[in-house]
Design an enzyme around this catalytic site. Structure first.
Site: not given
Ligand code: NAI
Length: 333
Positions: A257, A262, A294
């Site tokens: 996605d 992009e 996306h």
């Molecule tokens: P969140 O902050 O709740 O969770 C992210 C998790 O990744 C945390 O538990 C963190 O500890 C973990 N993390 C950090 N570094 C890591 C590593 N090196 N290896 C493994 N895990 C690691 O964030 P949320 O809300 O779950 O979103 C995650 C990501 O999804 C966002 O940062 C964004 O980039 C992406 N996203 C994509 C969207 C889309 O439309 N495709 C929309 C919203 C978010």
């Protein structure tokens, strides 16, 4: 406050105007934020950019010169913001940390189901009068091992959904999520996750540590035929290495996605143009690659929450000098 909204699409106008009512003055611009388009923010104390807007040091400095005090991101990810430059310029950065983890998690699972049962190909085949099943063979997700990289808000919902399918769940995250542990998710090192997973789904943020987390070395450790899903950020995957993995058959299918480059493609109608990105064009030639532009966040519930939180950030900043969800500055990290 006057808010200059960049990279505006019709749905942004609808949801942001609804959330703001008469509280703030919204100025909508189709243009992406860049050094060239900074002048559009003249007179605004707040800018509201999206994920592919340029928030590098020169752009931030120019915004500060023009009187901008708050960058109210209408996204969760903030990897595209030079936080040190914002600190230096005295600009506060706010984001929408959790608008609907369900939207993105459900999209990840939709990609898994589509790639597995090849409904994207079946849909086209049936419309052409082709009812043959050759090429459409899938597998039961039940009892398959899924590795979730990142078990924050989105990863935890993915875990909950896949638990319902009866998958065996592995995860890798520096912080273990008790809600996932309660589901029986087993936290393992990355190498073990790569080696055991039938499906790997990336739900982590883009950070220096996760940049090209999936590279040729990682792919070499994966189970032959693995399905790779990325709804996080494009640069978590080294695209060239992924194409190598697809060609060698180590990677059996890919759902994206997001894409490393992009910014010049997504959120635009390029159907009358051509794709000049050769890696992206190569990806489109694989029948086992599914790409969406996306759209993980793109649900009514998520857009409502994004707009409400963005406006709440601006209102909080106007009232108390502090948005609701501030991104800690570079110096606080
Ligand atoms: P969140 O902050 O709740 O969770 C992210 C998790 O990744 C945390 O538990 C963190 O500890 C973990 N993390 C950090 N570094 C890591 C590593 N090196 N290896 C493994 N895990 C690691 O964030 P949320 O809300 O779950 O979103 C995650 C990501 O999804 C966002 O940062 C964004 O980039 C992406 N996203 C994509 C969207 C889309 O439309 N495709 C929309 C919203 C978010």
């Amino acid at each position: 406050m006057r808010i200059a909204v960049f990279s505006t699409k019709p749905y942004d106008v609808k949801y942001l105007a609804q959330a703001s009512g008469d509280t703030h003055e919204l100025a909508f611009f189709d243009a992406r934020l860049s050094l060239d388009t900074v002048p559009l923010a003249a007179g605004a104390q707040v800018i509201c950019p999206f994920v592919n807007d340029d928030l590098s040091e020169p752009v931030i400095a120019a915004l500060a010169d023009g009187g901008v005090k708050l960058i109210a991101l209408r996204s969760a990810g903030f990897n595209h913001v030079d936080l040190a430059a914002a600190d230096k310029a005295g600009i506060v950065v706010a984001r929408v940390p959790a608008y609907s983890p369900h939207a993105v998690a459900e999209h990840s699972v939709a990609m898994m189901l589509t790639l597995n049962r090849k409904t994207h190909r079946a849909y086209n085949g049936v419309r052409e009068g082709n009812f043959a099943l050759d090429g459409l063979l899938g597998f039961d997700l039940h009892a398959k091992t899924v590795g979730i990289v990142g078990t924050g808000q989105i990863g935890a919902v993915v875990a909950r959904i896949l638990n319902g399918f009866g998958c065996c769940l592995l995860a890798h995250d520096p912080v273990q999520n008790p809600a996932c542990e309660a589901l029986g998710v087993r936290y393992v090192g990355l190498d073990e996750l790569f080696g055991l997973s039938d499906v790997i789904t990336l739900q982590c943020p883009l950070t220096p540590q996760t940049h090209h987390l999936i590279d040729a070395v990682a792919i070499a450790k994966m189970k032959r035929g693995v399905m790779l899903i990325n709804t996080s950020r494009g640069a978590v995957v080294d695209t060239g290495a992924m194409i190598g993995g697809l060609k060698s058959g180590v990677i059996g299918s890919v759902g994206l996605d997001v894409y490393e480059e992009e910014a010049d493609l997504f959120f635009q109608d390029l159907s009358n143009s051509f794709i000049s990105d050769d890696l992206f064009a190569r990806l489109l030639t694989f029948p086992n690659v599914l790409i969406t532009g996306h759209q993980g966040f793109f649900t009514h519930e998520a857009l409502t929450a994004i707009a409400e939180m963005t406006i709440a950030n601006v209102t909080g900043f106007q009232r108390d000098g502090e948005p609701l969800y501030r991104v800690p500055g570079a110096s606080d990290r």
